[in-house]
Every structure is written in C-alpha cells, then in structure tokens.
Design a protein around this motif. Structure first.
Motif, PDB file in Angstrom:
ATOM      1  N   ASN A 234      18.436 -40.124  47.268  1.00 60.73           N
ATOM      2  CA  ASN A 234      18.250 -40.553  45.877  1.00 60.73           C
ATOM      3  C   ASN A 234      19.579 -41.076  45.337  1.00 60.73           C
ATOM      4  N   ALA A 235      19.498 -41.843  44.252  1.00 61.79           N
ATOM      5  CA  ALA A 235      20.658 -42.587  43.764  1.00 61.79           C
ATOM      6  C   ALA A 235      21.830 -41.675  43.434  1.00 61.79           C
ATOM      7  N   ALA A 236      21.555 -40.523  42.811  1.00 59.23           N
ATOM      8  CA  ALA A 236      22.644 -39.633  42.414  1.00 59.23           C
ATOM      9  C   ALA A 236      23.351 -39.052  43.632  1.00 59.23           C
ATOM     10  N   VAL A 237      22.583 -38.670  44.654  1.00 58.62           N
ATOM     11  CA  VAL A 237      23.191 -38.117  45.863  1.00 58.62           C
ATOM     12  C   VAL A 237      24.017 -39.188  46.573  1.00 58.62           C
ATOM     13  N   ALA A 238      23.450 -40.378  46.725  1.00 58.94           N
ATOM     14  CA  ALA A 238      24.176 -41.460  47.391  1.00 58.94           C
ATOM     15  C   ALA A 238      25.465 -41.800  46.651  1.00 58.94           C
ATOM     16  N   ALA A 239      25.372 -41.927  45.337  1.00 52.54           N
ATOM     17  CA  ALA A 239      26.554 -42.260  44.548  1.00 52.54           C
ATOM     18  C   ALA A 239      27.614 -41.172  44.663  1.00 52.54           C
TER      19      ALA A 239
END
Length: 250
Positions: A234-239
C-alpha cells in the motif's frame, strides 16, 4: 465560559460542518480535530487553535485568545468526527502552505486518496526527519479529520504542501534533484541499487500507481523488491520504505 445545550446552536452546526465538509473547511480556512493529546500538541507546536468545545468543563488551561465553550458530552459526541468521543473538539487555523525554495529530499504523493495513507506518510516523514511531502493530483484532503488524525500530531510539525506538476518541476529544478518514480515496470531498478542520497521519490495510489504524465517527468523508475507472489504494497508502506532508504543513504 459559554455553555451550549442545543444542536441547533450556530456554533455547534458550524463545528459539525467543518468536520464533514472539505468545502466548509476550505472556505473557513480552519479544520477540526478531537482529543486532549492532539490539543496539547497543537498548543506545544504553536498551531493557531481558535475554538475548543469541552465536554461539561475544561480539562486544562489554554493560552489567552482561545475561545472556549462547554456542552453536554452527548453534544460533543454529536459534533466530533470520531465515534464515542470524550472530546474536546477544537478548530485550528490552516497554516499557509508555502512551497520551499529548495529541498534536498522530497516525497511526492500523487492521487493517494485514502486519508489514513496520506496521514501515515506525513507521520513517517516527520519521524524520519524528512524535509517535505508534496501532494500532487487528487490526494486526500490533508485537513480532513481522518487524515489529520492519522498524522498523530505531525501535521503541526511537518512541511506538507499541495502543488501542480509544473510547480513540482520548478522545485526540483531549483533544488537540482532527480525524481524517481516507484513503478511496477520492466524499466524499474531495484531501489537498493540506486543512489538516493539526494533525491525526490514519487509514489502513486495502490490501485492506479503513478500517472503517465508524472512518470514522464521522472529521471528513473524504482521498485521495492518483494517475493514473486506478493501483492503490491500500500502507498503508505511503500513511501515509508523509500523514505527510510533515502535517509539510510545520507
């Protein structure tokens, strides 16, 4: 201190509207949060707290100039953006969002619409000492109660700004920063093999990824290595992983 008992009171209706409507927040230039912890942090980091609605009575003293109101607990819960809220509910003047003149590190979110993801990225950026977070495209409202609460107070400390792609281009040019896009493409390089010591990284939504327009502006594409059968992060984990990689390389 004024005591309110009716849902029809204009101040109660205004607080409720601010918690529910992005347009109402934008027009008023204020946003709503809930809870003693966040109120204490807002004061500690000099956020412009304007109005505080307490359940029955004030729990602690506030700086001069802050308007304080009391109401029955049921009315505070009616106003609050949270379920079963003990309060207080309070409003904060939105800070002026200024695009920095230059940065050494930048995390760009494009089209990330989940408030929890946007808030978590802001929280992580602040925890890692990241300079700035840029919101491009249709990202979640930074000042919605869900987004702001997910920052866990980092919204009072972290540089975050919304910008157009042209404004992003100008900032990168002034900063002499390469831009890398997180992408699931054949051209993407393992992030561990790319020098991110001075860089900007862009992350898109989990469903759509980065737009072609933004990818076209990137100097390169990167990927976080995962097991073959894994779903995309998910975007938060990747970021968060990418910001850690940048900080680790400093």
């Amino acid at each position: 201190m004024e005591h309110i008992t009716s849902r029809k009171n204009p101040q109660i209706q205004n607080l409720r509207a601010l918690g529910q409507s992005r347009r109402a927040r934008a027009e008023a230039g204020v946003f709503v949060l809930d809870g003693e912890k966040l109120l204490r942090e807002a004061i500690q980091f000099s956020a412009r707290v304007e109005t505080v609605l307490w359940a029955e009575k004030a729990a602690f003293s506030l700086p001069e100039g802050v308007r304080q109101i009391t109401a029955p607990a049921s009315l505070v819960e009616y106003v609050s953006p949270l379920s079963n809220s003990p309060g207080p509910v309070f409003t904060i003047r939105m800070p002026e969002q200024t695009i920095p003149e230059r940065v050494d590190h930048l995390l760009v979110l494009e089209g990330v619409q989940d408030p929890g993801n946007v808030g978590t990225v802001v929280r992580t950026a602040n925890a890692l000492g990241f300079e700035a977070v840029a919101l491009v495209g249709a990202c979640a409202d930074l000042y919605s109660p869900k987004t702001a609460r997910a920052t866990m107070g980092a919204i009072f400390r972290q540089c975050v700004f919304a910008c157009s792609m042209d404004q992003l281009d100008a900032l990168l040019k002034r900063s002499v920063l390469p831009l890398y896009g997180a992408a699931l493409t054949d051209a993407a390089q393992d992030v561990r093999r790319v020098n991110l010591s001075l860089a900007a990284v862009a992350v898109g939504s989990e469903g759509q990824g980065l737009s072609e327009a933004l990818l076209a502006r990137c100097d390169g594409e990167i990927i976080i290595p995962m097991q073959p059968d894994s779903e995309s992060l998910n975007a938060a984990v990747a970021a968060s992983l990418l910001m850690w990689e940048i900080v680790r390389n400093q």
